[in-house]
Every structure is written in structure tokens, then in C-alpha cells.
Design a protein around this motif. Structure first.
Motif, PDB file in Angstrom:
ATOM      1  N   VAL A 143       0.770  -1.279  -0.102  1.00  0.00           N
ATOM      2  CA  VAL A 143      -0.187  -0.005   0.112  1.00  0.00           C
ATOM      3  C   VAL A 143       0.763   1.238   0.140  1.00  0.00           C
ATOM      4  O   VAL A 143       0.478   2.302  -0.752  1.00  0.00           O
ATOM      5  CB  VAL A 143      -0.950   0.034   1.217  1.00  0.00           C
ATOM      6  N   ARG A 144       1.824   1.318   0.558  1.00  0.00           N
ATOM      7  CA  ARG A 144       2.774   2.579   1.073  1.00  0.00           C
ATOM      8  C   ARG A 144       3.407   2.576  -0.219  1.00  0.00           C
ATOM      9  O   ARG A 144       3.327   3.675  -0.973  1.00  0.00           O
ATOM     10  CB  ARG A 144       3.839   2.357   1.926  1.00  0.00           C
ATOM     11  N   ARG A 145       4.030   1.708  -0.953  1.00  0.00           N
ATOM     12  CA  ARG A 145       4.704   1.871  -2.267  1.00  0.00           C
ATOM     13  C   ARG A 145       3.917   2.299  -3.346  1.00  0.00           C
ATOM     14  O   ARG A 145       4.205   3.008  -4.184  1.00  0.00           O
ATOM     15  CB  ARG A 145       5.518   0.826  -2.485  1.00  0.00           C
ATOM     16  N   VAL A 146       2.734   1.704  -3.452  1.00  0.00           N
ATOM     17  CA  VAL A 146       1.828   1.765  -4.577  1.00  0.00           C
ATOM     18  C   VAL A 146       1.210   3.415  -4.450  1.00  0.00           C
ATOM     19  O   VAL A 146       1.119   4.081  -5.438  1.00  0.00           O
ATOM     20  CB  VAL A 146       0.786   0.743  -4.645  1.00  0.00           C
ATOM     21  N   THR A 147       0.996   3.707  -3.199  1.00  0.00           N
ATOM     22  CA  THR A 147       0.333   5.073  -2.995  1.00  0.00           C
ATOM     23  C   THR A 147       1.492   6.017  -3.534  1.00  0.00           C
ATOM     24  O   THR A 147       1.211   6.980  -4.130  1.00  0.00           O
ATOM     25  CB  THR A 147       0.106   5.332  -1.362  1.00  0.00           C
ATOM     26  N   GLU A 148       2.764   5.849  -3.143  1.00  0.00           N
ATOM     27  CA  GLU A 148       3.722   6.915  -3.449  1.00  0.00           C
ATOM     28  C   GLU A 148       3.909   6.932  -5.053  1.00  0.00           C
ATOM     29  O   GLU A 148       3.978   7.904  -5.661  1.00  0.00           O
ATOM     30  CB  GLU A 148       4.957   6.565  -2.754  1.00  0.00           C
ATOM     31  N   ALA A 149       3.693   5.529  -5.654  1.00  0.00           N
ATOM     32  CA  ALA A 149       4.216   5.535  -7.096  1.00  0.00           C
ATOM     33  C   ALA A 149       2.928   6.261  -7.872  1.00  0.00           C
ATOM     34  O   ALA A 149       3.096   7.105  -8.853  1.00  0.00           O
ATOM     35  CB  ALA A 149       4.172   4.083  -7.387  1.00  0.00           C
ATOM     36  N   VAL A 150       1.717   5.907  -7.472  1.00  0.00           N
ATOM     37  CA  VAL A 150       0.489   6.490  -8.030  1.00  0.00           C
ATOM     38  C   VAL A 150       0.503   8.119  -7.966  1.00  0.00           C
ATOM     39  O   VAL A 150       0.036   8.780  -8.978  1.00  0.00           O
ATOM     40  CB  VAL A 150      -0.806   5.726  -7.814  1.00  0.00           C
ATOM     41  N   GLN A 151       1.119   8.581  -6.887  1.00  0.00           N
ATOM     42  CA  GLN A 151       1.150   9.936  -6.879  1.00  0.00           C
ATOM     43  C   GLN A 151       1.993  10.726  -7.830  1.00  0.00           C
ATOM     44  O   GLN A 151       1.937  11.877  -8.046  1.00  0.00           O
ATOM     45  CB  GLN A 151       1.689  10.472  -5.377  1.00  0.00           C
ATOM     46  N   ARG A 152       2.925   9.941  -7.938  1.00  0.00           N
ATOM     47  CA  ARG A 152       4.300  10.348  -9.111  1.00  0.00           C
ATOM     48  C   ARG A 152       3.789  10.379 -10.605  1.00  0.00           C
ATOM     49  O   ARG A 152       3.767  11.310 -11.055  1.00  0.00           O
ATOM     50  CB  ARG A 152       5.588   9.633  -8.705  1.00  0.00           C
TER      51      ARG A 152
END
Length: 445
Positions: A77-86
């Protein structure tokens, strides 16, 4: 984890809201897209999935081995959230990004063997298998591919040719890709010969059939699931896989391990091949690789992977940056929580409880599997005749009790258990209690 880790039934399963959604599905989704349990999920985590009616179901399916780390693992969840925001996409073939490279580096480290490796990323298991065959054919200059009875490798035209079972995977969809040859699988429970010599006899049949029907110098690849999935969690006996790998080395063929269902800690090792130290030339992965997001890979010997010309491998969405972030998060969860050890703990619980169940029910002809990839095969008592009707009835009873279970097998008579590795012992035992109750209910014990 926000989902409460307990089973709770508010309505019948499926309930009214799920039935309403099922009616909408019937009106708008193609009939060919089936549903095992039409309880529509709104939230999930750990070992629980929550449906639209508020029912909390114990999950023994993991989306067919996809949510190995759970449905909402924190690192994913953490990595996906960060990625999708970029950014959500660029296409790696147009504007590349580091996440794709990082996943390839992790695959090179984790997959069997210490030789130089490279990877190509795709969207689905079938796509990975198809590309593995392409790579093998280019690298060897040969075309023939050998596969096995009870195999499942996908739903594209080429992978349907590799898949053994007609209904529902192949029926009516032919003609299929050519130069595919099928040989007997080393299936200990149903082997017609000496039960103590399955590996030797099955390999002898493989060797003979390839020599007579194909020709060793025509074989581009031999492809096998180290533990067969849809075919019924068939575990070949010790020694069979090493013999196949050695035959490929001796005859210039590519040994492809399809670890799409068995990979990434599912069997108590990073990959099922690790159990006997088998090192494939190419390995295909998907399912558990990315915590539920669509990602697949072919990883293999660098010289094989580099045999294909530039532009010969790829795809618009292959190695999507958000899916790559999810894969890095899933691998982080696997490492930090030692999910290989957890899979072995789950196996110990299942073997004990399923053994107790089999002692009371002669309909259980075989218990098999490894790690959190376990199965029972149901037969008519005193025979090995498959009992698909009983399998279906017990599965239906389990669903009604709030337990997600899956069936499998060439004859439709195998229960396969694929709990997420994030599930608690308490939920495992409760789920096994429900299976016990379902058997008693259906058999009127």
C-alpha cells in the motif's frame, strides 16, 4: 490492517446486495467470465474478505494465489500510494523508469541459480509463458515444445495449446498453436505403474516419447509447473524435476519452470524449484509477485534472454510503474516477515488437520502439496474414481458458512487451499473446522 480478523455472517452468502450486483453483472458482463462465489468484495486484509452485505469471510483462496502477502499489505500500500502520486504510466519502451529495473534486479537475486540473469516484465502469467516460449525458440533455433498432462499454462492461443484440460479452458477455441507435444506427468496418486518408481518410470516415458515422436534435436523447450496448479496441485516425486533439467542440458533444450502459482514463498521456499535445488534456464512468475496488481515476468540466463532482437519483447503495459512498486512492496513484506517460514507453519497445520479429516472420511483419497499450497483429492470410497459431485457440494457448503475455497483438478475433484500468508492460526483452524463441518453436513455424518 483495518479489517477485523474474524468471521462474521450478517446475511446468507451471497446476500441481497451481492445478488443485486450479480444481476448487474449478468446484464453487462460476458457470460464467459464466470464467478466461483458471487459475494462481492468491498474490503479485505489479513485472512478476511468483507462483502457488500457486511459478511466477513475467511479467505482460503488468495485470489488464486495472488494475494500471498495479503490484500492490503502495508509495504504494498505504501509503495503503490507513493508511485501513483508520482505517475501512473509512461510505457517502459518509450520512457523507462527505475522501478522496472529494480524488479528485474530483485528477480535476478531471488530466482534459482547464481548465473547472470536478466528479466522482461509483462502483465499476466499467460503472457509470460508465451514470451518464454518465444525466447526459447529464438535462442535454440528450434520450434518443438514439450509439456505435460494436467498442465495449465494460460488462456492465450499458444498457452491453451500447452494447457491440458479441455473444459472450460480450451473448449471450442481451436485450432491451437502447433509443434506442441504432451507427455505423461509424474502423478504419484494416479500413476499406473510401480508406486515406488514413479520418477523413474515417468522420466523413461518422457525420454522415449520425445525420442520417437519429436526428436531430441528438435526440442526448443520443456515446460513444467514444479507443482501443478489447476491440474490439482500435483507434486512430482523427488528426482523427476532434476532428471528433466539434466535432459534439457544434455540435449540443448531450454528448461522452463512455470512458477506462476507456486512462486514467491507459496511453497515454503522462494520458488518450488528450490526444494530440490533445480535451476531452470527460464522461470515464469506472476500471481504472488505484486500483492494483487497485474505483473508477470520471464527471468532467465542472460545469454538466452538476450537472444531476442531489440523490440522483440515488450508490451504497452508490461512492467507498469505502479505494479512494479507493488512488487517491490510485496518482496519487502516477504523478506521482513519471513513468509517462507510462515508457509511452512501453515503446511504443518493443514497436514495435521487434513490427516484427521481423512481418517474419518474415506472419500479423501490423497493429501498433497507443499507450504501454503495444499490439496485433497476426493474419490468414491475404496476406489480412485474421482468424485466431482462431492467436491462441488462440499465447496458450496463451505461458501455458505463463510469460507472461500477453490476446487481444481483435471477431474474436478480436488480441493486446493491457498490461504494468504498473512492469515492467523486462529482463522486457519476456524476455516478447517468449517471444512470439517461441511463434510459432515454433505455426507450426513
Amino acid at each position: 490492517m483495518t479489517v477485523e480478523q474474524r468471521r462474521a455472517l450478517v446475511t446468507a452468502v451471497p446476500g441481497p446486495k451481492s445478488l443485486e450486483l450479480a444481476a448487474r453483472k449478468a446484464a453487462s458482463v460476458a457470460n464467459g467470465v464466470g464467478t466461483i462465489l458471487p459475494a462481492y468484495i468491498v474490503e479485505a486484509g489479513g485472512g478476511i474478505v468483507v462483502d457488500a452485505d457486511g459478511n466477513q469471510l475467511i479467505d482460503f483462496g488468495s485470489g488464486i494465489a495472488v494475494t500471498t502477502v495479503g490484500n492490503a499489505a502495508p509495504a504494498v500500500v505504501r509503495r503503490v500510494t507513493e508511485a501513483v502520486q508520482r505517475f501512473t504510466h509512461t510505457c517502459f519502451m518509450v520512457n523507462p523508469y527505475e522501478g522496472y529495473v529494480e524488479v528485474a534486479e530483485q528477480l535476478a537475486e531471488l530466482t534459482p541459480g547464481d548465473h547472470p540473469k536478466k528479466s522482461a516484465l509483462f502483465n499476466s502469467g499467460a503472457e509470460a509463458v508465451e514470451n518464454a516460449i518465444k525466447i526459447a525458440r529464438v535462442a535454440t533455433g528450434r520450434s518443438a515444445v514439450v509439456c505435460f498432462d494436467h498442465a495449465y499454462h494460460g488462456r492465450t492461443n499458444l498457452t491453451m495449446a500447452l494447457t491440458a484440460k479441455d473444459m472450460p479452458y480450451k473448449h471450442g477455441f481451436g485450432p491451437f498453436a502447433s509443434d506442441i507435444y504432451r507427455v505423461p506427468m509424474a502423478y504419484p496418486y494416479r500413476w499406473p505403474g510401480d508406486p515406488d518408481a514413479v520418477a523413474e518410470e515417468a522420466f523413461a516415458q518422457f525420454e522415449s516419447l520425445v525420442h520417437v515422436q519429436v526428436g531430441e534435436d528438435q526440442v526448443a523447450a520443456v515446460i513444467i509447473e514444479p507443482i501443478q496448479g489447476e491440474g490439482g496441485f500435483i507434486v512430482p516425486p523427488e528426482g523427476f524435476l532434476p532428471r528433466l533439467a539434466q535432459w534439457c542440458r544434455d540435449n540443448g533444450a531450454v528448461f522452463i519452470a512455470d512458477e506462476i502459482q507456486s512462486g514467491f514463498c507459496r511453497t515454503g521456499d522462494w520458488f518450488a524449484c528450490d526444494h530440490e535445488g533445480v535451476v531452470p534456464d527460464l522461470i515464469t512468475t506472476a500471481k504472488g509477485i505484486a500483492g494483487g496488481l497485474p505483473l508477470a515476468a520471464v527471468t532467465g540466463r542472460a545469454e538466452l534472454m538476450d537472444a531476442v532482437h531489440a523490440g522483440g519483447l515488450g508490451g504497452t503495459y508490461g512492467g507498469n510503474p505502479v505494479a512494479c512498486a507493488a512488487a517491490l512492496g510485496a518482496i519487502e513484506e516477504m523478506r521482513s516477515n519471513d513468509l517462507n517460514a510462515r508457509a511452512r507453519e501453515i503446511e504443518a497445520i493443514f497436514r495435521t488437520r487434513l490427516g484427521q479429516l481423512a481418517a474419518r472420511h474415506p472419500q479423501i483419497g490423497d493429501i498433497r502439496g507443499r507450504g501454503a499450497m495444499m490439496a485433497v483429492e476426493l474419490v468414491l470410497p475404496g476406489t480412485k474414481q474421482p468424485d466431482a459431485a462431492l467436491t462441488g457440494a462440499v465447496a458450496k457448503a463451505c461458501h455458505a458458512k463463510g469460507l472461500v475455497v477453490l476446487t481444481a483438478g483435471s477431474f474436478g475433484n480436488v480441493f486446493r487451499f491457498l490461504p494468504p500468508l498473512s492469515i492467523s492460526d486462529e482463522l486457519l483452524h476456524e476455516g478447517l473446522d468449517l471444512i470439517d463441518d461441511a463434510f459432515a453436513e454433505v455426507l450426513h455424518d
